[in-house]
Design a protein around this motif. Structure first.
Motif, short mmCIF file in Angstrom:
data_model
loop_
_atom_site.label_atom_id
_atom_site.label_comp_id
_atom_site.label_asym_id
_atom_site.label_seq_id
_atom_site.Cartn_x
_atom_site.Cartn_y
_atom_site.Cartn_z
N ILE A 1 0.48 -0.92 0.45
CA ILE A 1 0.22 0.20 0.24
C ILE A 1 1.25 1.13 -0.17
O ILE A 1 0.59 2.57 -0.33
CB ILE A 1 -0.79 0.05 1.20
CG1 ILE A 1 0.12 -0.10 2.45
CG2 ILE A 1 -1.78 -1.38 1.41
CD1 ILE A 1 -0.97 0.24 3.60
N ALA A 2 2.07 1.58 0.63
CA ALA A 2 3.27 2.61 0.04
C ALA A 2 4.42 2.02 0.13
O ALA A 2 4.76 0.75 0.40
CB ALA A 2 2.97 3.53 2.15
N LYS A 3 5.53 3.10 -0.44
CA LYS A 3 6.49 2.67 -0.67
C LYS A 3 7.92 3.89 -0.29
O LYS A 3 7.08 4.96 -0.31
CB LYS A 3 6.67 2.41 -1.62
CG LYS A 3 8.08 1.62 -2.56
CD LYS A 3 7.99 1.78 -3.88
CE LYS A 3 9.87 1.73 -4.07
NZ LYS A 3 9.65 1.52 -6.11
N ARG A 4 8.76 3.41 -0.02
CA ARG A 4 9.72 4.74 0.46
C ARG A 4 10.99 3.89 -0.03
O ARG A 4 11.47 3.00 0.19
CB ARG A 4 9.79 4.97 2.11
CG ARG A 4 10.52 6.22 2.26
CD ARG A 4 10.26 6.96 4.22
NE ARG A 4 10.89 5.62 4.49
CZ ARG A 4 10.70 5.11 5.71
NH1 ARG A 4 9.33 5.73 6.12
NH2 ARG A 4 11.06 4.57 6.48
N VAL A 5 12.01 4.88 -0.61
CA VAL A 5 13.31 4.33 -0.77
C VAL A 5 14.57 4.92 -0.02
O VAL A 5 13.94 6.20 0.51
CB VAL A 5 13.63 5.47 -1.97
CG1 VAL A 5 15.46 4.79 -2.30
CG2 VAL A 5 12.75 3.85 -3.17
N ASP A 6 14.64 4.77 1.00
CA ASP A 6 15.94 5.44 1.75
C ASP A 6 17.62 5.53 1.29
O ASP A 6 16.97 4.59 0.97
CB ASP A 6 15.88 4.86 3.68
CG ASP A 6 14.69 5.47 4.35
OD1 ASP A 6 13.68 5.87 3.75
OD2 ASP A 6 14.34 4.34 5.58
N MET A 7 18.01 6.10 2.00
CA MET A 7 19.37 6.54 1.50
C MET A 7 20.43 6.08 2.28
O MET A 7 21.22 5.98 1.51
CB MET A 7 19.53 8.31 1.03
CG MET A 7 18.93 8.32 0.05
SD MET A 7 18.87 7.42 -1.61
CE MET A 7 20.40 8.32 -2.47
N ASP A 8 20.28 5.50 3.60
CA ASP A 8 21.11 4.98 4.05
C ASP A 8 21.40 3.35 3.47
O ASP A 8 20.76 3.20 2.76
CB ASP A 8 20.67 4.94 5.52
CG ASP A 8 19.47 4.20 5.35
OD1 ASP A 8 18.70 3.75 4.91
OD2 ASP A 8 18.87 3.41 6.86
N HIS A 9 22.75 2.40 4.55
CA HIS A 9 22.78 1.54 3.68
C HIS A 9 23.01 0.71 4.36
O HIS A 9 23.56 0.75 5.72
CB HIS A 9 24.38 2.10 2.77
CG HIS A 9 24.43 3.05 1.91
ND1 HIS A 9 23.53 2.77 0.33
CD2 HIS A 9 25.59 4.40 1.77
CE1 HIS A 9 23.31 3.68 -0.06
NE2 HIS A 9 23.75 4.48 0.49
N PRO A 10 23.11 -0.66 4.58
CA PRO A 10 23.28 -1.97 5.90
C PRO A 10 24.77 -1.66 5.91
O PRO A 10 25.82 -1.54 5.04
CB PRO A 10 22.70 -2.94 4.47
CG PRO A 10 22.79 -2.95 3.56
CD PRO A 10 22.67 -1.55 3.16
N ASP A 11 25.23 -1.88 6.50
CA ASP A 11 26.65 -2.65 7.01
C ASP A 11 27.59 -1.27 7.62
O ASP A 11 28.75 -1.62 6.88
CB ASP A 11 27.38 -3.63 7.30
CG ASP A 11 25.81 -5.10 7.45
OD1 ASP A 11 25.79 -4.28 8.82
OD2 ASP A 11 26.04 -5.41 6.45
#
Length: 444
Positions: free
Chosen positions: A309-319
């Motif tokens: 129902i919704a989506k967001r793109v985050d700019m942070d990165h894993p590890d």
């Protein structure tokens, strides 16, 4: 789709309007898959239908799976009559299917007893398997002919003597449940060193004790615990017989998983159980053996279908890897306060693996993803660190193995509606069982 004419055979066991509502078409519909149609076809069609409506989550309940599980049980445990644990999944179509297959039912409250009776289950096919019952629930069982019930303490004996003096009692004992994902012995069961005193008290009160029950815990990972548990039950039988009780029933409880990927399957359990029964309760003993499977019948029969129902793109990165891809954050229309409550309430089911309804190219780039439920609570997280191709709002995800302790404990927190349940059965299974008398059946 053409709705078949309803049958009113259940009228004799539906004493009031509230009970009749349990049998409403909305609750009891089942779809018959004929002309080669499959569950996948049904899901495809239902998604197309909902895409033009409200995109609400839904379950598909595969009654063929329940049917197949039952025959697998009979093949592996021919001496053990299953009493399905209604608490695990109280979908009316499941109850009706199992009633037709002549199982018994393990009920834990007045409400579960009432529901079973309303769906055509006869009182002699019900065990009131709760050792600490409200007095008025016991009176309800008495008034409706449900005589078989468990106990594990003196206070319960006193209550039963006042509310249902003619009950047929099963003494629940504590057994080793250390090899199970959910242990129950800290809450229920009498220690072996207290059994004799409890039996003597039952005799003083003029109550009839006819058997012993135990539960090795839910999600049992070691079949050998059943051998010791059955041996302990034999010890209690011998004590009771010496005190003059006519012991005729052994209830070996549950603990059997319904997932094919679980580490112990019914075949391994049956080898140990059958051997122990032959040793301690051979057929010539005349003792009836029952069990209380829940997960086994329904866990793999239900698939949950949810919508993004919704989506967001985050700019942070894993590890801390700056060169890695962006984090994709998705929100679906069901969560831990709804159908996926198992993630926080069921230690035997702590993770799920959603997968996209439509086919995905295996070479497509995958992104570090997090999937949340729809509510405003940050506890409502479905899965994180999940590497999947990029999804879009409106995409549908499927989640398998969602039949155990899901629909029966779903809430409507934040006002989100419960997922609708669509039971389906193939025409071959339907006609084999001659289920056409069941209310509210639909031909597709």
């Amino acid at each position: 789709m053409e709705k078949m004419e309803k049958n009113t055979d259940h009228a004799s066991v539906t004493p009031n309007k509230a009970v009749m509502e349990v049998l409403s078409p909305e609750n009891c519909d089942a779809v018959i898959l004929d002309n080669g149609r499959t569950i996948n076809n049904f899901i495809d069609n239902k998604i197309k239908e909902l895409d033009s409506l409200d995109n609400e989550p839904f379950y598909v309940a595969n009654l063929d799976s329940v049917f197949e599980r039952h025959h697998r049980w009979l093949t592996n445990l021919p001496r053990v009559k299953p009493f399905y644990a209604v608490k695990c999944n109280n979908t009316p179509a499941v109850i009706q299917m199992l009633r037709t297959l002549d199982t018994g039912f393990d009920c834990a409250s007045k409400g579960e007893i009432q529901m079973a009776l309303s769906l055509g289950v006869t009182p002699d096919k019900i065990i009131y398997a709760h050792t600490t019952k409200p007095g008025f629930h016991i009176k309800y069982a008495c008034a409706h002919g449900v005589d078989l019930m468990t106990f594990d303490n003196e206070a319960e004996l006193l209550k039963i003597s006042q509310c249902h003096a003619k009950a047929k009692l099963i003494l629940r004992i504590i057994v080793d449940d250390s090899k199970s994902l959910i242990r129950l012995s800290s809450k229920f069961g009498a220690r072996l060193d207290t059994v004799e005193k409890l039996l003597e008290r039952a005799k003083e009160l003029g109550l009839e004790v006819i058997g012993v029950s135990f539960h090795v815990g839910s999600g049992c990972t070691d079949s050998l615990v059943f051998k010791q548990a059955i041996s302990d039950a034999r010890h209690v039988f011998d004590l009771a017989n010496l005190l003059g009780f006519q012991m005729t029933l052994l209830d070996i409880g549950g603990g059997f998983s319904g997932r094919e990927d679980f580490q112990v399957k019914i075949e391994e359990f049956s080898e140990v159980i059958n051997g122990a029964l032959d040793k301690f309760f051979p057929p010539e003993s005349g003792v009836q053996i029952i069990a209380e499977p829940g997960r086994y019948y329904v866990e793999s029969a239900f698939t949950l279908v949810v919508n993004i129902i919704a989506k967001r793109v985050d700019m942070d990165h894993p590890d801390g890897e700056e060169n890695s891809s962006n984090k994709m954050v998705y929100y679906i229309n069901d969560g831990v306060y709804g159908s996926l409550n198992c993630l926080i309430n069921d230690p035997a089911h702590t993770s799920v693996t959603p997968y996209l309804h439509k086919a995905v190219d295996s070479s497509k780039q995958r992104y570090w993803s997090v999937i949340w439920g729809p509510t405003c609570d940050s506890l409502d997280k479905i899965i994180e660190n999940y590497w999947i191709p990029e999804l879009e709002v409106g995409d549908w995800l499927l989640i398998d193995n969602m039949g155990a302790y899901s629909v029966s404990i779903t809430t409507t927190f934040n006002g989100f509606e419960k997922a609708h349940i669509y039971p389906v059965v193939t025409a071959e299974t339907w006609h084999a069982l001659n289920l056409s008398h069941t209310n509210g059946i639909i031909n597709e």
